[in-house]
Enzyme design. Sequence first.
Site, short mmCIF file in Angstrom:
data_model
loop_
_atom_site.label_atom_id
_atom_site.label_comp_id
_atom_site.label_asym_id
_atom_site.label_seq_id
_atom_site.Cartn_x
_atom_site.Cartn_y
_atom_site.Cartn_z
N VAL A 175 0.84 -1.20 0.00
CA VAL A 175 0.00 0.00 0.00
C VAL A 175 0.88 1.25 0.00
CG1 VAL A 175 -1.73 1.32 1.28
CG2 VAL A 175 -1.94 -1.17 1.07
N GLY B 130 10.83 -4.63 6.31
CA GLY B 130 9.43 -4.59 5.88
C GLY B 130 9.24 -4.00 4.47
N ASP C 147 -5.63 1.97 6.92
CA ASP C 147 -6.48 0.90 7.43
C ASP C 147 -7.62 1.39 8.31
OD1 ASP C 147 -4.44 1.75 9.06
OD2 ASP C 147 -4.35 -0.13 10.20
#
Length: 689
Positions: free
Chosen positions: A33, A56, A116
């Site tokens: 994202v 990550g 989110d």
Amino acid sequence: MKGPFPEVQGGGSLILAWQVRNKRVLVVGGGEVAAGRILNVLNADAKVTVVSPREGLNDEVAYRVEQNQVDYVDRKFEPSDLNGVDMVLTAVDDPEASTQIYKLCKERRIAANIADVPPECDFYFGSVHRDGPLQIMVSTNGNGPKLANIVRRQIAANLPKNIGAAITKVGTLRRKLRKVAPTQEEGPKRMQWMSKVCESWSLEELCDMDEEDMERLLGFYKPGIVPAFEEIRLGQNQPFDGAFGWCHDRQDIFRNHKLQLRYFTITIDFESLALQDADFNKIYTQNKGKIDFQDPTALQQLTKSLLKRDFDIKLELPDDRLCPPVPVRYNYVRWVQTLLDTTSDSYTDEYNPSRQVIGIDIGVGASCIYPLLACSTRPQWRIGGTEIDPKSLSSAKANIALNNFQPRIRLLQTTSSDSLIPLDELGIQHADFTMCNPPFFASKAEMDASYAGEGKRKKPSAVCTGAEIEMVCGGGDAGFVCRMMEESKGLKDRVQWFTSMLGKLSSLGVVVTRLKEAGVANWAVATLRAGNKTRRWAVAWSWGKMRPLNDVARSHEISSKELLPFPTHFSIPTPGKDTILMAATVNQTLSSLDLQWIWKESKMAGVALAEENVWSRSARRKRKKQELIKFPSEDNMDSDEEEDDSPLGVKITVLKDEVCLRWLRGNESVLFESFCGMLKRALDNSKVG
Ligand SMILES: C[C@@]1(CC(=O)O)c2cc3[nH]c(cc4nc(cc5[nH]c(cc(n2)[C@H]1CCC(=O)O)[C@@](C)(CC(=O)O)[C@@H]5CCC(=O)O)C(CC(=O)O)=C4CCC(=O)O)c(CCC(=O)O)c3CC(=O)O
Ligand SMILES: NC(=O)C1=CN([C@@H]2O[C@H](COP(=O)(O)OP(=O)(O)OC[C@H]3O[C@@H](n4cnc5c(N)ncnc54)[C@H](O)[C@@H]3O)[C@@H](O)[C@H]2O)C=CC1
């Protein structure tokens, strides 16, 4: 009160084009994202900082870091990351971190998107289509992101392929225009002109526009005109250089005169006119979305609004004078323009914007409509006008001043016993054309009878506010035009085209008969649409030799052969024959003759100019004999060639399955016919080898 204002819908979001160029954007997270977010803001030229532990990072984000496209901080988020930041985008798989970042942003009043947690977003992203400067964003306001993606792709698939490129070109043109017309006061004119360009040019044309086209187009800004693309592109000043407006296919040959004939094809959309023009809207809505053609005020407003919208012409009229119906008037002006465009010395059959044209309007009327329309659509045109009615004359002068056309339109008060075409009094040595809206009726009684609908199935659909002096003359329109014809005999070399509108088909019959009797061999007739039912006619004649394009001289809607001039187009079918061979035959045939022949191989076309019939058997015999007797002295040759008086000029275009002949000049149809026959025989007999 129920105004014509939009209803408030509520529940949406504000879609904007946020300018983040050189602003600092913090992206928290380095996954899939985040990668999308980073690309979005980089595309908008933002400075980007990414905060995320290195392990990550997905491949895309790692690539951006490696390429130094972003500033990178290799750790988890810390509050100090918000220092000096204008916008925050989080995309982490840690809801607690998300909420913490959101709260800090609130405190510091930094706009944030928390991927989110929709309720914690100050703004949502949307699905975006991009093509150059064009961006289209679809939002479902959090309801169905995947559907946003689907809608966006569907929209994109339906867009014209070149829309982005067209927008880029328009952007350049707009910036150039701002240089030509920089001031605040010019805003409305600037915007109107720009809108007109976008509305009237196709996307392909906008894409095609190059720097030179832009400069030429901008040349039309001052008079407030938007010419058709073809007029900009093809209308360059082409002196006689053998170019002749070459064309590659048949369609091209006949297309030119249809340029910009808005009113021929499009009926007036009152609905959109009402939206564009407040004054017209008032009258239109008062009468519940209809035009009352029996109401003089409504008619006058319609005329004013059309002139304003389509030609940027302002008009004032006394109530007791004729209110000109715009479409038919414009059609007549347009026809005269194509008549001149297809009979110019350059033989291009195209509008040449730099050609200086002088015209005369006989009886300008209170509106002065023809000179206004002519000058507003052709910046190099100047008009001299006459008028016998003092009241109409002063109103006409006021309209000229209202539109700042004083330098280009000059009027002269005449009387009914003066000549109709007073060139000397107008100070005009040579005119390219005359035009005229003659009084239609022979007597007041005829006029009254016509407007009462006598002898017709229906009453006229619109009220007539014309005064007797405008409408009536002895002999009616035909009588008036015959008078003009008599006068034209004394002006053979001083006026190229004499033209007039006619109210009745029967008048056209009278006039054409008189023209033929007087020995006119070069004339043209047209049908002018004046609304759904009404028609008018126009006639033109010339004592000169330039012949107009076939479709301009011969209206499709006139069936009586008696009225039509000799065709200026002749087609020789060559079905199945090799085009190259046909071209070679044409070139060979014409080269072997004693005439001026210019052949353009690349265009498969040529122009022949002959002094006399040099192709018949007797002509060839005569030539042989002369050659035996004597060689012409140099003096002799010169004087022969100086004379620009070719009895025949023909343009020949070789197409697939067809060879087209366009009669350019000359007054003897027999000569043109004979020429066509000669070439036809040559083509029929041509063999390979
Ligand atoms: C509210 C919003 C806030 C924001 O992110 O700004 C938001 C929120 C959330 N999206 C979630 C899921 C998905 N998002 C996508 C795709 C896109 N999401 C985008 C925007 C938005 N997403 C904003 C509203 C925009 C609107 O309503 O129109 C697009 C348009 C633009 C972009 O992200 O750049 C981009 C398409 C880009 C393109 O087509 O070009 C897909 C499909 C896919 O990945 O293929 C899925 C999986 C399928 C599905 O769920 O529909 C979840 C997790 C739900 C869960 O966990 O179940 C949340 C959180 C939640 O809803 O709670
Ligand atoms: N808005 C939208 O369009 C969508 C939103 N989502 C939501 O967005 C979030 C991210 O999704 P993806 O990118 O697919 O996940 P991902 O798992 O690929 O990436 C998460 C990233 O966050 C980083 N990260 C985690 N905690 C961090 C912290 N405290 N500080 C800095 N970086 C931290 C990780 O290093 C990793 O790079 C998820 O919560 C998901 O539900 C998912 C799909 C679409």
